[in-house]
Design a protein around this motif. Structure first.
Motif, PDB file in Angstrom:
ATOM      1  N   ILE A  91       0.824  -1.212   0.000  1.00 21.43           N
ATOM      2  CA  ILE A  91       0.000   0.000   0.000  1.00 21.43           C
ATOM      3  C   ILE A  91       0.857   1.262   0.000  1.00 21.43           C
ATOM      4  O   ILE A  91       0.480   2.263  -0.614  1.00 21.43           O
ATOM      5  CB  ILE A  91      -1.010   0.015   1.166  1.00 21.43           C
ATOM      6  CG1 ILE A  91      -0.305  -0.052   2.524  1.00 21.43           C
ATOM      7  CG2 ILE A  91      -2.008  -1.101   1.019  1.00 21.43           C
ATOM      8  CD1 ILE A  91      -1.257   0.156   3.692  1.00 21.43           C
ATOM      9  N   SER A  92       2.009   1.252   0.659  1.00 19.16           N
ATOM     10  CA  SER A  92       2.849   2.450   0.639  1.00 19.16           C
ATOM     11  C   SER A  92       3.461   2.653  -0.745  1.00 19.16           C
ATOM     12  O   SER A  92       3.581   3.790  -1.221  1.00 19.16           O
ATOM     13  CB  SER A  92       3.937   2.360   1.706  1.00 19.16           C
ATOM     14  OG  SER A  92       4.837   1.312   1.453  1.00 19.16           O
ATOM     15  N   VAL A  93       3.846   1.569  -1.418  1.00 20.18           N
ATOM     16  CA  VAL A  93       4.399   1.694  -2.765  1.00 20.18           C
ATOM     17  C   VAL A  93       3.321   2.168  -3.731  1.00 20.18           C
ATOM     18  O   VAL A  93       3.578   3.009  -4.615  1.00 20.18           O
ATOM     19  CB  VAL A  93       5.007   0.352  -3.224  1.00 20.18           C
ATOM     20  CG1 VAL A  93       5.463   0.441  -4.677  1.00 20.18           C
ATOM     21  CG2 VAL A  93       6.187  -0.024  -2.333  1.00 20.18           C
ATOM     22  N   ALA A 287      -6.330   1.648   6.560  1.00 20.67           N
ATOM     23  CA  ALA A 287      -5.692   0.541   5.844  1.00 20.67           C
ATOM     24  C   ALA A 287      -4.394   0.125   6.521  1.00 20.67           C
ATOM     25  O   ALA A 287      -4.080  -1.069   6.608  1.00 20.67           O
ATOM     26  CB  ALA A 287      -5.426   0.949   4.395  1.00 20.67           C
ATOM     27  N   ARG A 288      -3.620   1.103   6.999  1.00 17.40           N
ATOM     28  CA  ARG A 288      -2.362   0.778   7.665  1.00 17.40           C
ATOM     29  C   ARG A 288      -2.595   0.012   8.969  1.00 17.40           C
ATOM     30  O   ARG A 288      -1.857  -0.909   9.312  1.00 17.40           O
ATOM     31  CB  ARG A 288      -1.591   2.078   7.915  1.00 17.40           C
ATOM     32  CG  ARG A 288      -0.320   1.926   8.714  1.00 17.40           C
ATOM     33  CD  ARG A 288       0.645   0.978   8.046  1.00 17.40           C
ATOM     34  NE  ARG A 288       1.341   1.593   6.927  1.00 17.40           N
ATOM     35  CZ  ARG A 288       1.809   0.913   5.903  1.00 17.40           C
ATOM     36  NH1 ARG A 288       1.629  -0.389   5.821  1.00 17.40           N
ATOM     37  NH2 ARG A 288       2.449   1.514   4.919  1.00 17.40           N
ATOM     38  N   MET A 289      -3.629   0.394   9.711  1.00 15.85           N
ATOM     39  CA  MET A 289      -3.935  -0.267  10.986  1.00 15.85           C
ATOM     40  C   MET A 289      -4.888  -1.449  10.800  1.00 15.85           C
ATOM     41  O   MET A 289      -5.371  -2.023  11.784  1.00 15.85           O
ATOM     42  CB  MET A 289      -4.576   0.748  11.942  1.00 15.85           C
ATOM     43  CG  MET A 289      -3.811   2.038  12.123  1.00 15.85           C
ATOM     44  SD  MET A 289      -2.213   1.807  12.906  1.00 15.85           S
ATOM     45  CE  MET A 289      -2.693   1.413  14.572  1.00 15.85           C
ATOM     46  N   MET A 340     -14.653   4.447   0.005  1.00 17.57           N
ATOM     47  CA  MET A 340     -13.442   3.725   0.424  1.00 17.57           C
ATOM     48  C   MET A 340     -13.534   3.315   1.886  1.00 17.57           C
ATOM     49  O   MET A 340     -13.127   2.199   2.258  1.00 17.57           O
ATOM     50  CB  MET A 340     -12.217   4.609   0.202  1.00 17.57           C
ATOM     51  CG  MET A 340     -12.034   5.096  -1.226  1.00 17.57           C
ATOM     52  SD  MET A 340     -10.706   6.336  -1.327  1.00 17.57           S
ATOM     53  CE  MET A 340     -11.176   7.188  -2.833  1.00 17.57           C
ATOM     54  N   MET A 341     -14.040   4.195   2.725  1.00 15.77           N
ATOM     55  CA  MET A 341     -14.197   3.865   4.142  1.00 15.77           C
ATOM     56  C   MET A 341     -15.140   2.689   4.318  1.00 15.77           C
ATOM     57  O   MET A 341     -14.878   1.763   5.108  1.00 15.77           O
ATOM     58  CB  MET A 341     -14.744   5.080   4.899  1.00 15.77           C
ATOM     59  CG  MET A 341     -13.746   6.198   5.103  1.00 15.77           C
ATOM     60  SD  MET A 341     -12.490   5.753   6.325  1.00 15.77           S
ATOM     61  CE  MET A 341     -11.730   7.359   6.584  1.00 15.77           C
ATOM     62  N   ALA A 366     -10.730  -3.660  -2.720  1.00 16.65           N
ATOM     63  CA  ALA A 366     -11.599  -2.757  -3.468  1.00 16.65           C
ATOM     64  C   ALA A 366     -11.444  -1.325  -2.975  1.00 16.65           C
ATOM     65  O   ALA A 366     -11.401  -0.381  -3.765  1.00 16.65           O
ATOM     66  CB  ALA A 366     -13.048  -3.214  -3.351  1.00 16.65           C
ATOM     67  N   GLY A 367     -11.359  -1.148  -1.649  1.00 18.52           N
ATOM     68  CA  GLY A 367     -11.194   0.188  -1.101  1.00 18.52           C
ATOM     69  C   GLY A 367      -9.892   0.830  -1.534  1.00 18.52           C
ATOM     70  O   GLY A 367      -9.861   1.997  -1.944  1.00 18.52           O
ATOM     71  N   MET A 368      -8.797   0.073  -1.466  1.00 14.04           N
ATOM     72  CA  MET A 368      -7.506   0.640  -1.845  1.00 14.04           C
ATOM     73  C   MET A 368      -7.401   0.850  -3.359  1.00 14.04           C
ATOM     74  O   MET A 368      -6.779   1.809  -3.828  1.00 14.04           O
ATOM     75  CB  MET A 368      -6.373  -0.270  -1.359  1.00 14.04           C
ATOM     76  CG  MET A 368      -6.302  -0.411   0.151  1.00 14.04           C
ATOM     77  SD  MET A 368      -6.274   1.190   1.001  1.00 14.04           S
ATOM     78  CE  MET A 368      -4.699   1.834   0.474  1.00 14.04           C
TER      79      MET A 368
END
Length: 662
Positions: A91-93, A287-289, A340-341, A366-368
């Motif tokens: 996700i960070s990339v 998403a990170r948590m 997205m949420m 799907a959200g990301m």
């Protein structure tokens, strides 16, 4: 391997420092070139990183590894320590690609849009700071580093929204954005401190080993186990508090009120804030948590779901009545971020010992993926709106109409972006939107059908906007002194690039299927480490597509013609409803009433009275008493030796008599 990624952070920081200190001594073009070339190099490095990460490395048991090329302790505080570093995972990339691409397009676009503006160098300095802050946020190795850059994003947005500081609306909008998001960030900070206190760590290392610069560091379950043992509510409470901070940054209801007013900033800034940076920070935080939400707070995710559902519907309803084209897009952004949420919220705990099953992976992916697709077509829409405003010198649809004849490139790119956000096949929004609806249907048919209805509203208000700008009746009086014209190449090239991405991604995902795109995100959070296959739900895809097409046809029927009798009749029939939607259902007025009449008058005023009369009064009394006591014995220190001798002899005699009596 990824040592060069440090320059992704350093280049925009260096650009900000150079332009901030020496920009006013440079020519406009030189300052713009420094900022743009810096972002160009950041974009190249980001694409190299993504290519090397996704295609140059082998997955371990089907799961992408997480790399931390840099990490060092900044502030040690006993067991806790604040670190600064760079973390690379799917996700960070992916966010590197989104942020760098959109920011580069905004930098190029601004050459034409901001040409001749006073403060041009300052503008590019702020853009560099904004981009650096968002890159630092998504590359953070721990939640406290995320919070630091989170606040830098807030400061940057304040500076950019208030760029036209001589104008009172711009100053009011920047202060409003800053205050509302700071209020939400207070909860974020409390959640971070609660989490850190009980877990003894701020690290993001939730889901397995991470490859460090000098080896492998295993994940220690004991810290989370300690927090769970201290009380099952600790981690859910901390996560919900963090979510409030994310809701403020991502403009979720009722903390959305700052975002529409943020349109007072330059239009390229609106594209940057709405498409790729500030407003998606809340989604990225969830998403990170995400592994913690799924494992320790699955019930609390219903809060995320329903906040998202309410926000999506509210924003779509308001967008249907707005006349300012940037405000239509602003409420569209609020609604799409809520999508997205909801997608993240409908992800359910897995089965058979895995953190996520296929359904949960579907919602997460799907959200990301919608974050990625939305960034591209929403940036195109905002930049297209900038071209339109540049041509007609107004934000109001009433002063537009018939612009397709004068602005063919803007017209085509805007139309394609409208088709994408409406969810039409072979455009990028189709794949991500339909998978969100599929995940919602599996979570709850009620939520699924509500989100389907909101998707239909999205198609309707976007084509209402499209026809109001490019079709309808041309306002010849408004165009009499200035014939509209196509924007220069510096403004149209970014539109074309973003449109190509929108179409290319849409065609590929529609034909090749969604699973290949989703695999990267799903494998990151799949504790089982197994591959899986997700296909389109053809029934849901067909249903939502038909509904979207019907919504577009309805908007065409009502708004395409030069005369709009149906729209006039609807307005005459429901004037109060239309006015309520136009006034955003009076949310600003409600907040004004709550803050001024309740918080300020009933809470702040009594506290201020107590502070002035009790707290200050107590200390003033102590100061007065000390002063009076000093005045009363002042004569004892006259400096007269004879007086001191009298007091000395008197005291000595008194002490002698006392001792004799004892």
């Amino acid at each position: 391997m990824f040592g060069y990624t440090i320059f992704i952070m350093l280049l925009p920081l260096l650009s900000f420092i150079v332009l901030g200190l020496a920009g006013m001594k440079m020519q406009h073009k030189v300052a713009g070139l420094i900022g743009t070339c810096s972002l160009g190099m950041v974009t190249i490095l980001s694409y190299i990183t993504a290519f090397q990460y996704f295609f140059g490395l082998d997955r371990v048991n089907g799961v992408y590894q997480t790399f931390v090329p840099y990490n060092f302790t900044w502030l040690p505080l006993g067991n806790l320590h604040f670190d600064l570093g760079i973390l690379l995972d799917p996700i960070s990339v992916m966010m590197l690609i989104v942020i760098s691409t959109v920011s580069l397009m905004v930098h190029i676009y601004s050459f034409g849009y901001m040409h001749g503006e006073k403060g041009f160098q300052r503008y590019y300095a702020f853009l560099s700071l904004f981009t650096m802050s968002m890159l630092g946020l998504v590359l953070a190795t721990n939640i406290f580093q995320m919070y630091m850059f989170w606040e830098l994003v807030g400061v940057s947005s304040y500076l950019l929204i208030g760029f036209y500081y001589p104008l009172k609306p711009a100053i009011a909008a920047s202060k409003k954005a800053f205050i509302v998001t700071r209020f939400a960030d207070m909860f974020f900070l409390v959640g971070i401190l609660t989490f850190g206190y009980f877990v003894d760590s701020f690290s993001f290392n939730f889901a397995g080993d991470i490859v460090m610069g000098q080896g492998t560091t295993p994940f220690i379950e004991g810290n989370l186990a300690k927090a769970v043992a201290a009380g099952g509510f600790i981690i859910p409470t901390a996560l919900v508090l963090m979510f409030i901070g994310g809701a403020g940054k991502s403009a979720m209801f009722p903390l959305h009120i700052w975002l529409p007013d943020a349109m007072e900033g330059p239009t390229p800034v609106s594209a940057l804030i709405h498409a790729a940076t500030m407003v998606v920070a809340g989604v990225f935080q969830i998403a990170r948590m995400f592994p913690l939400w799924i494992e320790y707070a699955p019930q609390a995710m219903s809060i995320v779901v329903w906040v998202g559902v309410i926000t999506a519907f509210y924003a779509a309803a308001v967008a249907c009545a707005q006349s300012d084209i940037k405000r239509v897009l602003a409420f569209s952004t609020i609604s799409q971020i809520a999508f997205m949420m909801v997608a993240l919220g409908v992800s359910l705990p897995g089965h058979h010992g895995a953190i996520l099953d296929n359904h949960a992976q579907l919602g997460y992916m799907a959200g990301m993926f919608h974050l990625f697709t939305h960034a591209m077509f929403k940036a195109c829409l905002f930049l297209g709106a900038g071209c339109i405003i540049h041509a007609v010198h107004s934000n109001e649809m009433a002063l537009m109409g018939g612009l397709r004849k004068y602005m063919p490139i803007t017209h085509i790119t805007f139309l394609i972006s409208c088709l994408a956000i409406a969810g039409i096949p072979f455009f990028s929004g189709f794949s991500s939107k339909d998978e969100i609806i599929t995940a919602c249907m599996e979570y709850s048919p009620v939520v699924g059908w509500i989100m389907t209805g909101i998707a239909a509203m999205t198609a309707f208000y976007m084509f209402r906007l499209y026809y109001g700008i490019f079709w309808g009746t041309e306002n010849k009086e408004a165009h009499a002194h200035h014939t509209p014209h196509e924007a220069p190449l510096t403004m149209t090239i970014p539109l074309i690039v973003l449109t190509v991405i929108t179409v290319g991604v849409g065609v590929y995902t529609t034909i090749a299927g969604f699973a290949e795109w989703g695999g990267s995100f799903g494998s990151f959070v799949s504790a089982a480490g197994t591959d899986y296959t997700i296909h389109f739900n053809m029934q849901i895809a067909a249903t939502s597509t038909v509904i979207a097409i019907l919504s577009i046809c309805l908007a065409t029927y009502i708004y395409k013609g030069e005369q709009q009798p149906i729209a006039d009749r609807l307005y005459a029939t429901f004037p109060k409803l239309h006015r309520a939607a136009y006034k955003r259902f009076y949310q600003d007025e409600i907040w004004q009433y709550v803050t001024h009449r309740i918080i300020f008058r009933l809470v702040s005023t009594p506290i201020a009275w107590f502070d002035r009369h009790v707290v200050d009064g107590t200390f003033n009394f102590l100061a007065w008493g000390a002063n009076e006591a000093g005045e009363s014995i002042r004569s004892w220190q006259s400096g007269d030796v004879r007086q001191y001798a009298v007091w000395f002899i008197t005291g000595s005699v008194a002490l002698t008599l006392i001792l004799l009596c004892i």
